[in-house]
Design a protein around this motif. Structure first.
Motif, PDB file in Angstrom:
ATOM      1  N   GLY A  50       0.787  -1.224   0.000  1.00 51.88           N
ATOM      2  CA  GLY A  50       0.000   0.000   0.000  1.00 51.88           C
ATOM      3  C   GLY A  50       0.822   1.279   0.000  1.00 51.88           C
ATOM      4  N   TYR A  51       2.138   1.166  -0.203  1.00 54.61           N
ATOM      5  CA  TYR A  51       3.001   2.350  -0.189  1.00 54.61           C
ATOM      6  C   TYR A  51       2.594   3.296  -1.312  1.00 54.61           C
ATOM      7  CZ  TYR A  51       7.269   4.494   1.666  1.00 54.61           C
ATOM      8  OH  TYR A  51       8.166   5.303   2.315  1.00 54.61           O
ATOM      9  N   HIS A  52       2.480   4.571  -0.992  1.00 49.42           N
ATOM     10  CA  HIS A  52       2.035   5.573  -1.948  1.00 49.42           C
ATOM     11  C   HIS A  52       3.228   6.367  -2.459  1.00 49.42           C
ATOM     12  CE1 HIS A  52       0.746   9.753  -2.918  1.00 49.42           C
ATOM     13  NE2 HIS A  52      -0.245   9.135  -3.516  1.00 49.42           N
ATOM     14  N   GLY A  53       3.212   6.672  -3.757  1.00 51.89           N
ATOM     15  CA  GLY A  53       4.269   7.488  -4.315  1.00 51.89           C
ATOM     16  C   GLY A  53       4.067   7.731  -5.800  1.00 51.89           C
ATOM     17  N   TYR A  54       5.134   8.223  -6.430  1.00 56.94           N
ATOM     18  CA  TYR A  54       5.094   8.585  -7.846  1.00 56.94           C
ATOM     19  C   TYR A  54       6.241   7.892  -8.568  1.00 56.94           C
ATOM     20  CZ  TYR A  54       1.992  12.307  -6.264  1.00 56.94           C
ATOM     21  OH  TYR A  54       0.945  13.003  -5.699  1.00 56.94           O
ATOM     22  N   LEU A  55       5.946   7.390  -9.755  1.00 59.38           N
ATOM     23  CA  LEU A  55       6.999   6.820 -10.593  1.00 59.38           C
ATOM     24  C   LEU A  55       6.774   7.238 -12.039  1.00 59.38           C
ATOM     25  CD1 LEU A  55       5.358   4.261 -11.995  1.00 59.38           C
ATOM     26  CD2 LEU A  55       5.995   3.115  -9.885  1.00 59.38           C
ATOM     27  N   ARG A  56       7.798   7.096 -12.830  1.00 66.89           N
ATOM     28  CA  ARG A  56       7.702   7.480 -14.236  1.00 66.89           C
ATOM     29  C   ARG A  56       6.649   6.629 -14.951  1.00 66.89           C
ATOM     30  NH1 ARG A  56      10.274  12.318 -15.671  1.00 66.89           N
ATOM     31  NH2 ARG A  56      12.246  12.473 -14.525  1.00 66.89           N
ATOM     32  N   GLU A  57       5.831   7.263 -15.749  1.00 67.94           N
ATOM     33  CA  GLU A  57       4.815   6.523 -16.502  1.00 67.94           C
ATOM     34  C   GLU A  57       5.461   5.456 -17.374  1.00 67.94           C
ATOM     35  OE1 GLU A  57       1.223   7.412 -19.745  1.00 67.94           O
ATOM     36  OE2 GLU A  57       2.576   9.027 -19.102  1.00 67.94           O
ATOM     37  N   SER A  58       6.664   5.734 -17.869  1.00 71.13           N
ATOM     38  CA  SER A  58       7.364   4.785 -18.740  1.00 71.13           C
ATOM     39  C   SER A  58       7.769   3.512 -18.005  1.00 71.13           C
ATOM     40  CB  SER A  58       8.607   5.448 -19.338  1.00 71.13           C
ATOM     41  OG  SER A  58       9.478   5.895 -18.312  1.00 71.13           O
ATOM     42  N   ALA A  59       7.718   3.527 -16.663  1.00 73.07           N
ATOM     43  CA  ALA A  59       8.076   2.337 -15.886  1.00 73.07           C
ATOM     44  C   ALA A  59       6.919   1.366 -15.753  1.00 73.07           C
ATOM     45  CB  ALA A  59       8.560   2.742 -14.499  1.00 73.07           C
ATOM     46  N   LEU A  60       5.761   1.685 -16.337  1.00 76.30           N
ATOM     47  CA  LEU A  60       4.568   0.853 -16.193  1.00 76.30           C
ATOM     48  C   LEU A  60       4.259   0.066 -17.450  1.00 76.30           C
ATOM     49  CD1 LEU A  60       2.110   3.281 -14.368  1.00 76.30           C
ATOM     50  CD2 LEU A  60       3.272   1.288 -13.395  1.00 76.30           C
ATOM     51  N   THR A  61       3.710  -1.118 -17.256  1.00 78.59           N
ATOM     52  CA  THR A  61       3.133  -1.909 -18.331  1.00 78.59           C
ATOM     53  C   THR A  61       1.962  -2.672 -17.720  1.00 78.59           C
ATOM     54  OG1 THR A  61       3.633  -3.525 -20.079  1.00 78.59           O
ATOM     55  CG2 THR A  61       4.682  -3.880 -17.954  1.00 78.59           C
ATOM     56  N   LEU A 155      15.398  -4.768   3.574  1.00 83.98           N
ATOM     57  CA  LEU A 155      15.894  -6.109   3.855  1.00 83.98           C
ATOM     58  C   LEU A 155      14.885  -6.898   4.688  1.00 83.98           C
ATOM     59  CD1 LEU A 155      18.416  -7.999   3.581  1.00 83.98           C
ATOM     60  CD2 LEU A 155      19.095  -7.147   5.840  1.00 83.98           C
ATOM     61  N   VAL A 156      14.279  -6.250   5.672  1.00 88.74           N
ATOM     62  CA  VAL A 156      13.264  -6.915   6.484  1.00 88.74           C
ATOM     63  C   VAL A 156      12.047  -7.261   5.634  1.00 88.74           C
ATOM     64  CG1 VAL A 156      11.615  -6.540   8.361  1.00 88.74           C
ATOM     65  CG2 VAL A 156      14.029  -6.000   8.686  1.00 88.74           C
ATOM     66  N   GLN A 157      11.622  -6.345   4.795  1.00 85.68           N
ATOM     67  CA  GLN A 157      10.448  -6.618   3.964  1.00 85.68           C
ATOM     68  C   GLN A 157      10.705  -7.754   2.984  1.00 85.68           C
ATOM     69  OE1 GLN A 157       8.928  -3.885   0.837  1.00 85.68           O
ATOM     70  NE2 GLN A 157       7.091  -3.746   2.110  1.00 85.68           N
ATOM     71  N   ALA A 158      11.896  -7.818   2.408  1.00 83.12           N
ATOM     72  CA  ALA A 158      12.211  -8.896   1.463  1.00 83.12           C
ATOM     73  C   ALA A 158      12.072 -10.259   2.120  1.00 83.12           C
ATOM     74  CB  ALA A 158      13.623  -8.717   0.908  1.00 83.12           C
ATOM     75  N   GLY A 159      12.591 -10.390   3.352  1.00 74.40           N
ATOM     76  CA  GLY A 159      12.479 -11.658   4.059  1.00 74.40           C
ATOM     77  C   GLY A 159      11.048 -12.003   4.403  1.00 74.40           C
ATOM     78  N   PRO A 166       2.822 -10.392   5.834  1.00 76.05           N
ATOM     79  CA  PRO A 166       2.574  -8.994   5.442  1.00 76.05           C
ATOM     80  C   PRO A 166       3.526  -8.056   6.170  1.00 76.05           C
ATOM     81  CG  PRO A 166       0.507 -10.125   5.909  1.00 76.05           C
ATOM     82  CD  PRO A 166       1.609 -11.042   6.367  1.00 76.05           C
ATOM     83  N   CYS A 167       4.048  -7.062   5.431  1.00 75.11           N
ATOM     84  CA  CYS A 167       5.088  -6.212   6.007  1.00 75.11           C
ATOM     85  C   CYS A 167       5.061  -4.830   5.382  1.00 75.11           C
ATOM     86  CB  CYS A 167       6.453  -6.859   5.782  1.00 75.11           C
ATOM     87  SG  CYS A 167       7.830  -5.938   6.504  1.00 75.11           S
ATOM     88  N   PRO A 168       4.957  -3.770   6.183  1.00 74.37           N
ATOM     89  CA  PRO A 168       5.078  -2.413   5.639  1.00 74.37           C
ATOM     90  C   PRO A 168       6.460  -2.161   5.060  1.00 74.37           C
ATOM     91  CG  PRO A 168       4.169  -2.395   7.881  1.00 74.37           C
ATOM     92  CD  PRO A 168       4.702  -3.782   7.627  1.00 74.37           C
ATOM     93  N   GLY A 169       6.598  -1.014   4.402  1.00 69.61           N
ATOM     94  CA  GLY A 169       7.855  -0.715   3.723  1.00 69.61           C
ATOM     95  C   GLY A 169       8.893  -0.007   4.557  1.00 69.61           C
ATOM     96  N   ASP A 170       8.488   0.685   5.636  1.00 66.68           N
ATOM     97  CA  ASP A 170       9.422   1.480   6.431  1.00 66.68           C
ATOM     98  C   ASP A 170       9.538   0.919   7.843  1.00 66.68           C
ATOM     99  OD1 ASP A 170       9.908   3.221   4.314  1.00 66.68           O
ATOM    100  OD2 ASP A 170       8.316   4.609   4.925  1.00 66.68           O
ATOM    101  N   SER A 171      10.662   1.213   8.505  1.00 62.74           N
ATOM    102  CA  SER A 171      10.944   0.600   9.806  1.00 62.74           C
ATOM    103  C   SER A 171       9.967   1.033  10.893  1.00 62.74           C
ATOM    104  CB  SER A 171      12.382   0.905  10.233  1.00 62.74           C
ATOM    105  OG  SER A 171      12.595   2.293  10.377  1.00 62.74           O
ATOM    106  N   GLY A 172       9.501   2.287  10.859  1.00 63.96           N
ATOM    107  CA  GLY A 172       8.550   2.733  11.866  1.00 63.96           C
ATOM    108  C   GLY A 172       7.262   1.929  11.847  1.00 63.96           C
ATOM    109  N   PRO A 173       6.564   1.868  10.706  1.00 61.45           N
ATOM    110  CA  PRO A 173       5.382   1.014  10.619  1.00 61.45           C
ATOM    111  C   PRO A 173       5.681  -0.465  10.849  1.00 61.45           C
ATOM    112  CG  PRO A 173       5.381   2.625   8.843  1.00 61.45           C
ATOM    113  CD  PRO A 173       6.713   2.727   9.519  1.00 61.45           C
ATOM    114  N   GLN A 174       6.872  -0.933  10.453  1.00 57.92           N
ATOM    115  CA  GLN A 174       7.231  -2.331  10.715  1.00 57.92           C
ATOM    116  C   GLN A 174       7.265  -2.605  12.219  1.00 57.92           C
ATOM    117  OE1 GLN A 174      10.955  -2.873   8.668  1.00 57.92           O
ATOM    118  NE2 GLN A 174      10.008  -3.137   6.653  1.00 57.92           N
TER     119      GLN A 174
END
Length: 249
Positions: A50-61, A155-159, A166-174
């Motif tokens: 559920g992480y929110h952000g912006y990425l280049r449109e060209s990175a999508l398919t 690294l924690v999220q990958a594991g 289920p795991c959030p993306g940042d250490s605080g929410p983790q």
């Protein structure tokens, strides 16, 4: 399974704002919900957390991935022949749609991948620390989520995600979401997590941490007592939480 918006590039930065700083990264084949597209930028939320952000449109398919890279990293080849020049490299966790398989390679829309480096999406790893150990020596990268560069929460999220936790993306929410608190006198064991303000580390064994950190500028092992003292001495304070993942004895 119908096609949905997914990442087209090997790695895509998820930014705080268009042309803003990187907060996290998404890997090839990871799903997103697109909220809007404007001036070449897509506002998205990541399917994994559920992480929110912006990425280049060209990175999508669009796509419907069936497999993930379970090795540390792999190469995509134009033909099922490891002697041909590779097209690109992919990190652990990237997702691909397998069209067919041969003796040693799987065919995907992007090219051919060694079968030994793939696992079905529905497969689940048993030990998140073993997954994190694939990243040993990976350079530290703020906001990184790949075996080409990773930070502590990545690294924690990958594991966790490889083990269907289920795991959030940042250490605080983790710190708030993962596991149950341990008493101060409880012996630590493999798979526990130690948290500081702005940092998190896996417990590899009762005396050793595994973490992505700016002191080593890499994913490294470090003695627990030394790390606690070092982090406190550098001004980042004491351990704020000791957690044990649910399901661990």
């Amino acid at each position: 399974m119908s096609d949905t918006p997914v990442i087209a590039a090997p790695i895509a930065d998820l930014c705080r704002a268009p042309d803003g700083p990187r907060d996290r990264q998404l890997l090839m084949g990871e799903g997103v919900t697109v909220l809007r597209i404007q001036d070449g930028w897509a506002e998205v939320t990541a399917a994994r957390d559920g992480y929110h952000g912006y990425l280049r449109e060209s990175a999508l398919t669009t796509g419907a991935p069936t497999h993930r890279i379970s090795a540390r990293a792999t190469h995509l080849y134009p033909k099922p022949d490891f002697k041909t020049p590779e097209r690109l490299s992919l990190s652990h966790g990237a997702r691909l749609t397998v069209l067919s398989t041969g003796a040693r390679f799987a065919e995907t829309p992007q090219g051919h991948v060694p079968l030994a480096h793939l696992s079905p999406l529905e497969s689940v790893e048993a030990d998140p620390v073993s997954v994190a150990e694939l990243y040993l020596g990976t350079p530290y990268l703020w906001g990184g989520n790949s075996t080409f560069g990773v930070d502590c929460s990545g690294l924690v999220q990958a594991g966790c995600l490889a083990c269907a936790i289920p795991c959030p993306g940042d250490s605080g929410p983790q710190e708030g979401a993962l596991g149950t608190p341990l008493p101060e006198d409880a012996p630590l064991q493999r798979g526990d997590l130690l948290f500081w303000k702005g940092h998190v580390a896996w417990v590899a064994d009762a005396e050793t941490l595994l973490h992505a950190n700016a002191h080593h500028m890499a994913v490294a092992y470090e003695p627990i007592t030394y790390a606690i003292a070092r982090i406190d001495a550098q001004g980042d304070g004491p351990v704020t939480a000791r957690k044990r993942l649910k399901g661990k004895p």
